[in-house]
Motif scaffolding. Structure first.
Motif, short mmCIF file in Angstrom:
data_model
loop_
_atom_site.label_atom_id
_atom_site.label_comp_id
_atom_site.label_asym_id
_atom_site.label_seq_id
_atom_site.Cartn_x
_atom_site.Cartn_y
_atom_site.Cartn_z
N THR A 1 0.84 -1.20 0.00
CA THR A 1 0.00 0.00 0.00
C THR A 1 0.87 1.25 0.00
O THR A 1 0.59 2.22 -0.73
CB THR A 1 -0.92 0.01 1.24
N GLU A 2 1.94 1.23 0.80
CA GLU A 2 2.83 2.38 0.84
C GLU A 2 3.57 2.56 -0.48
O GLU A 2 3.79 3.69 -0.93
CB GLU A 2 3.84 2.25 1.98
N LEU A 3 3.95 1.48 -1.14
CA LEU A 3 4.67 1.57 -2.42
C LEU A 3 3.79 2.20 -3.51
O LEU A 3 4.30 2.88 -4.40
CB LEU A 3 5.16 0.20 -2.85
N ILE A 4 2.49 1.98 -3.42
CA ILE A 4 1.57 2.64 -4.36
C ILE A 4 1.63 4.15 -4.16
O ILE A 4 1.67 4.93 -5.12
CB ILE A 4 0.13 2.12 -4.16
N THR A 5 1.68 4.57 -2.90
CA THR A 5 1.79 5.99 -2.58
C THR A 5 3.13 6.56 -3.06
O THR A 5 3.19 7.68 -3.57
CB THR A 5 1.66 6.21 -1.06
N VAL A 6 4.19 5.79 -2.90
CA VAL A 6 5.52 6.21 -3.35
C VAL A 6 5.50 6.45 -4.86
O VAL A 6 6.00 7.48 -5.34
CB VAL A 6 6.57 5.15 -2.99
N ALA A 7 4.94 5.52 -5.60
CA ALA A 7 4.87 5.66 -7.05
C ALA A 7 4.02 6.86 -7.46
O ALA A 7 4.34 7.57 -8.42
CB ALA A 7 4.31 4.37 -7.67
N ARG A 8 2.97 7.11 -6.71
CA ARG A 8 2.07 8.24 -7.03
C ARG A 8 2.72 9.59 -6.72
O ARG A 8 2.66 10.53 -7.51
CB ARG A 8 0.78 8.09 -6.23
N ASP A 9 3.36 9.68 -5.54
CA ASP A 9 3.89 10.96 -5.07
C ASP A 9 5.29 11.27 -5.60
O ASP A 9 5.73 12.42 -5.58
CB ASP A 9 3.92 10.99 -3.54
N GLY A 10 6.00 10.24 -6.03
CA GLY A 10 7.34 10.47 -6.56
C GLY A 10 8.43 10.55 -5.51
O GLY A 10 9.55 10.97 -5.81
N TYR A 11 8.13 10.15 -4.30
CA TYR A 11 9.15 10.11 -3.24
C TYR A 11 8.72 9.12 -2.16
O TYR A 11 7.55 8.76 -2.05
CB TYR A 11 9.39 11.50 -2.62
N ALA A 12 9.71 8.69 -1.38
CA ALA A 12 9.45 7.78 -0.27
C ALA A 12 10.02 8.38 1.01
O ALA A 12 11.01 9.12 0.98
CB ALA A 12 10.08 6.40 -0.52
N VAL A 13 9.38 8.06 2.13
CA VAL A 13 9.82 8.57 3.43
C VAL A 13 9.92 7.41 4.42
O VAL A 13 9.11 6.48 4.39
CB VAL A 13 8.82 9.61 3.98
N THR A 14 10.95 7.44 5.25
CA THR A 14 11.01 6.51 6.38
C THR A 14 11.26 7.33 7.64
O THR A 14 12.03 8.30 7.64
CB THR A 14 12.14 5.47 6.24
#
Length: 268
Positions: free
Chosen positions: A192-205
């Motif tokens: 689910t988070e990876l879908i958000t990463v692909a949509r937003d163009g960045y990842a956060v931890t």
């Protein structure tokens, strides 16, 4: 059995089977250091099931060729600059590091935190370059470190860019081990988070890989439009909240696109 192995020519006797065994063991030592970041003689000897004196001789040879470096403060060993010289012979990676360097330095200077460049290697994100901000508290050198894809911002960017089949293969092989209490260990939650990463163009931890460290990462694209790396910026959690840092998300995305353009990427 260990004693029998000790009688074979390890590092000092490089003939026949002993020479091949020494090479194999030296590579095993490098793999352990790449995986763990650093390790002592006893740790390596225990994992490999060989005597500490053999490990010491192997490390001595690797140190002499700058493949391994000993930390003078803790006495443990880590990968040395000789590894980078070997890695730089790979044209694609050398080009990516070269083209990203000035962009990374500018980012580190602007946001005063540590910037890393990572690529996908086997089932891990491996950091191939690093720029330190002027107010960076930590001095740890992440270059050469293998980090888990599911627990790092760079790893999530690289995972999100994979096909469903490739992602499934990697996560099935590695699992989702907890690095901290905040690591995502549920496959559905990660997807689910990876879908958000692909949509937003960045990842956060937020403290998922190491307690006290937050990070944000963006993709770097090749001329074919495929993700070939990730640029991340990280800092101490007490002062660094990526999504609340003014201009960080846009600045990091712009940096990713700058490096991508230098690699031949044309934004559609």
């Amino acid at each position: 059995m260990a004693s029998n192995n000790e009688r074979e020519p390890d590092v000092d006797g490089e003939a026949g089977h002993g020479g091949v065994q020494s090479v194999d063991r030296a590579l095993a030592v490098l793999e352990i250091l790449a995986r763990d970041g650093h390790a002592g003689v006893s740790d390596i000897a225990e994992e490999m099931g060989i005597h500490k004196s053999t490990v010491s001789r192997l490390l001595g040879s690797l140190v002499s060729r700058e493949m391994v470096h000993q930390n003078s403060e803790r006495g443990k060993y880590q990968l040395g600059f000789g590894i980078l010289r070997l890695a730089s012979s790979i044209p694609g990676r050398l080009s990516l590091v070269r083209e990203a360097r000035t962009v990374m330095e500018a980012l580190a200077d602007q946001f005063k935190e540590t910037v890393n460049l990572a690529v996908l290697r086997s089932n891990y994100a491996v950091n191939v370059d690093q720029a330190m901000g002027p107010s960076t508290l930590a001095t740890y050198d992440w270059v050469g470190s293998l980090t888990p894809l599911h627990a790092t911002s760079s790893g999530k960017v690289l995972l999100a860019a994979l096909s469903a089949d490739d992602r499934d293969r990697i996560l099935t092989e590695t699992g989702l081990p907890a690095r901290t209490p905040r690591t995502i260990t549920n496959r559905k939650d990660l997807e689910t988070e990876l879908i958000t990463v692909a949509r937003d163009g960045y990842a956060v931890t937020r403290e998922e890989f190491e307690i006290g460290i937050n990070s944000m990462s963006v993709p770097v694209y090749s001329h074919l439009g495929t993700v070939i790396g990730a640029i991340s910026i990280s800092g101490p959690a007490f002062r660094f909240d990526p999504e609340k840092e003014p201009g960080l998300a846009d600045g990091l995305k712009d940096a990713g696109l700058q490096v991508s353009a230098r690699m031949g990427y044309t934004r559609r």
